[in-house]
Design an enzyme around this catalytic site. Structure first.
Site, short mmCIF file in Angstrom:
data_model
loop_
_atom_site.label_atom_id
_atom_site.label_comp_id
_atom_site.label_asym_id
_atom_site.label_seq_id
_atom_site.Cartn_x
_atom_site.Cartn_y
_atom_site.Cartn_z
N ASP A 100 1.01 -2.17 2.37
CA ASP A 100 2.58 -1.48 2.62
C ASP A 100 3.60 -2.82 2.51
O ASP A 100 4.56 -2.46 2.23
CB ASP A 100 2.60 -0.70 3.75
CG ASP A 100 2.06 0.87 3.58
OD1 ASP A 100 2.33 1.33 2.42
OD2 ASP A 100 1.20 1.33 4.39
N HIS B 80 -4.10 4.78 -2.03
CA HIS B 80 -5.37 5.07 -1.30
C HIS B 80 -6.51 5.76 -1.90
O HIS B 80 -7.64 5.83 -1.61
CB HIS B 80 -4.95 6.01 -0.03
CG HIS B 80 -3.99 5.33 1.04
ND1 HIS B 80 -2.68 5.27 0.79
CD2 HIS B 80 -4.53 4.57 1.96
CE1 HIS B 80 -2.07 4.63 1.99
NE2 HIS B 80 -3.25 4.16 2.46
N GLU C 255 3.65 -3.71 8.93
CA GLU C 255 3.72 -3.58 7.47
C GLU C 255 4.96 -3.03 6.82
O GLU C 255 5.08 -2.71 5.54
CB GLU C 255 2.64 -2.21 7.15
CG GLU C 255 2.71 -1.30 8.03
CD GLU C 255 1.45 -0.33 7.85
OE1 GLU C 255 0.63 -0.22 6.64
OE2 GLU C 255 1.35 0.78 8.60
C1 PEP Z 1 -2.00 -1.63 4.80
O1 PEP Z 1 -0.92 -0.99 4.49
O2 PEP Z 1 -2.29 -2.65 4.20
C2 PEP Z 1 -3.17 -0.87 5.44
C3 PEP Z 1 -4.03 -1.39 5.81
O3 PEP Z 1 -2.84 0.54 5.77
P1 PEP Z 1 -3.06 1.78 4.59
O4 PEP Z 1 -3.64 0.90 3.39
O5 PEP Z 1 -4.05 2.53 5.17
O6 PEP Z 1 -1.61 2.08 4.40
MG MG Z 2 -0.22 1.07 5.47
#
Ligand code: PEP
Ligand code: MG
Length: 574
Positions: A459, A194, A435
């Site tokens: 994920d 993130h 995910e």
């Molecule tokens: C993902 O997991 O692809 C997603 C869009 O959510 P995040 O990156 O916030 O976990």
């Molecule tokens: Mg995610």
């Protein structure tokens, strides 16, 4: 001495500037020199932060609800006492002037000194009060960072600096949003962590997983950061500098050209409409969404409203944030994802970080275990739905029962609002994020309960390939072209299309122009990505005929050897 370092480029472009090292402590604050002529201003900035926190604490004291426990007032009183003590509100002023440093750094030094003194106290209760000192300091730091500093980095000769840190949490990154950095680099972090995602939203070149940047680079050394190639050059010679300045100009020119596509409709050569939406973290990101011509918001990561604060945002605060996004998108869809915390996105009040947070009480699991927090957010989103085209998205579903519980709680929130006569969109579409591999494989078990789905490939790749997104030692294994990933994504898209349920991809895969044709070939017609990636993806869409992708996509999905897969990808993008 000049040398180069290699890491993972997470946000493209080239930046050149002096290194600005971030202090490597638990409460990381930046340290930079202040021009002598600006020291008075820096002291005044410190004073106004103290005044702001004083007012904040006083207002909090005045508004303590009647039935609140007596400790609450005592606690606020104690914090006011700590704030008003000369060791905190006076000593850092002297440090700013003596050391010619920024207010945050002076405050941090003073805090370290006080904490040490507290540690030496024998009485356990008094010793514990060091926690309160840290909390007050955090408040002051927040006030300092909340109002953008008027002071430029270094002495203004070198332009904005390049932030060098050992590590940055997504919350740290948000604080740096206000600062004028040209790029940043870190020792740790993976491509889809993130932190990297927020880095992209800052729209500045960044490289992570450099391993030894923080110990090897010194303050003020000139750096070239190539965020596309993942390279950092330290103390480059004049020839290299000239070469990179040229490359920098070319990159900027290319970006300018792409901006012209802003209002062009995303449609393939064979007339297939494609939805290009944007991912955002904050209401203020809407500006970038519009600049890049997104036709909606496919993912609003609401958890960022919950970070960098000791308390939780209440219903009203959340409602105002969601409504402002819904209103400013003027009828275009706004997909608000419910709180997705845990893993590498901790918040102060979140679950305890366990040995395996990615597999722990994360996202919808956390919300279901904290019904009050979930209810507050659901009510705020429902209320905002009256002011625009709001859609609600539930993250990290793994089974039908979990979805069912979330929907039951949503219905309860709807009933509360109905009873209270509060308006909301009764038809607000409800989506689920796919995910977790289990949800992808058994996607049919969820679809009859949902209006749409969104594939979170970040994920999905993490869980399918068993690679921790935050661990750079395994980040080389991150591979959206792994046959297992391709099969899962294709399966979800195919199943949703067959059952007529709208499907999109909102993970980083959606914003990779080299993968746009792969996803189009699988039948995807809705993408959501960081707004800065949108023009590049749109350019690919405009040059693609979906019909022409059929044979190669079939071959891609029946290939298992990496070389073969990469060969087919090259042909797809030719
Ligand atoms: C993902 O997991 O692809 C997603 C869009 O959510 P995040 O990156 O916030 O976990
Ligand atoms: Mg995610």
């Amino acid at each position: 001495m000049s040398f180069s370092m290699f890491g993972i480029g997470v946000s493209g472009g080239i930046a050149i500037g002096p290194a600005r090292l971030l202090s490597h402590t638990s409460l990381e604050v930046s340290h930079y020199a202040i021009d002598e002529r600006l020291l008075d201003k820096e002291v005044a900035r410190f004073d106004s932060a103290i005044a702001a926190v004083r007012e904040e604490l006083e207002v909090l004291r005045e508004t303590v609800p009647a039935g609140a426990p007596a400790e609450m007032d005592a606690f606020l009183q104690l914090h006011l006492m700590i704030l008003n003590d000369t060791t905190l509100c006076e000593a850092p002023r002297a440090l700013i002037v003596q050391q010619g440093c920024n207010a945050e750094w002076a405050l941090k030094q003073q805090m370290d000194l006080l904490v040490k003194q507290f540690e030496a106290i024998e009485d356990a209760y008094l010793r514990e009060r060091q926690v309160d000192v840290v909390q007050v300091v955090e408040r002051i730091l927040k006030a300092l960072l909340g109002e953008p500093s008027q002071i430029s980095f270094s002495n203004g000769r070198d332009g904005p600096g390049i932030l060098v840190a050992h590590d940055l949490s997504p919350a740290d990154m948000m604080l740096f949003k206000e600062h004028n950095f040209a790029a940043f680099i870190t020792d740790v972090g993976g491509a889809t962590s993130h932190t990297a995602i927020v880095a992209r939203s800052l729209n500045i070149p960044s490289v992570v997983a450099l391993h030894h940047a923080w110990p090897l680079i010194r303050e003020n050394e000139i750096l070239i950061v190539d965020g596309t190639q993942g390279v950092v050059l330290v103390n480059p010679d004049r020839q290299i500098l000239t070469e990179y300045r040229l490359r920098q100009e070319q990159w900027d020119l290319e970006r300018q050209k792409l901006k012209r596509l802003r209002s062009t409709k995303a449609i393939t050569l064979d007339s297939q409409d494609v939805e290009l939406h944007a991912n955002i973290e904050f209401p203020s990101d809407v500006e970038q969404v519009k600049k890049n011509g997104a036709t909606g918001i496919g993912l609003f990561r609401s958890e960022f409203l919950f970070m960098n604060r000791p308390d939780l945002p209440d219903e009203e605060e959340q409602f105002i944030a969601y409504r402002s996004v819904a209103e400013s998108m003027k009828g275009a869809p706004v997909t608000i994802r419910t709180l997705d915390i845990g893993n590498d996105k901790p918040i102060d009040q979140g679950p305890k970080i366990t040995s395996n947070p990615a597999l722990g009480l994360r996202a919808v699991r956390y919300c279901l275990s904290e019904p009050r927090i979930f209810n507050t957010q659901l009510r705020a989103i429902l209320r905002a739905s009256h002011f625009g085209k709001v859609k609600l998205l539930i993250p990290m579903l793994s089974c039908r029962d979990e979805l069912f519980q979330a929907l039951t709680m949503l219905e309860a929130a709807r009933n509360q609002l109905r009873t209270e006569g509060v308006k909301f969109d009764e038809a607000m579409p409800i989506g689920g994020m796919i995910e977790v591999p289990a949800a992808a494989l058994a996607v049919e078990s969820l679809l009859d309960l949902l209006d749409f789905i969104s594939i979170g490939t970040n994920d999905l790749i993490q869980y399918t390939l068993a690679i921790d997104r935050t661990d750079d030692s395994v980040s080389h294994l991150y591979d959206p072209l792994h046959p297992a990933v391709l099969h899962l994504v294709a399966h979800v898209i195919r199943t949703a299309n067959k059952l007529g349920i709208p499907v999109s991809v909102c993970g980083e895969m959606a914003g990779e122009p080299e993968l746009t044709r792969v996803l189009l070939g699988m039948g995807l017609r809705s993408f959501s990505m960081h707004p800065n990636h949108l023009p590049m993806v749109k350019q690919v869409v405009l040059k693609t005929s979906v019909k022409a992708l059929e044979t190669l996509t079939k071959r891609l999905l029946s290939a298992y050897l990496p070389d073969k897969i990469h060969g087919i990808l090259t042909k797809l993008n030719a």
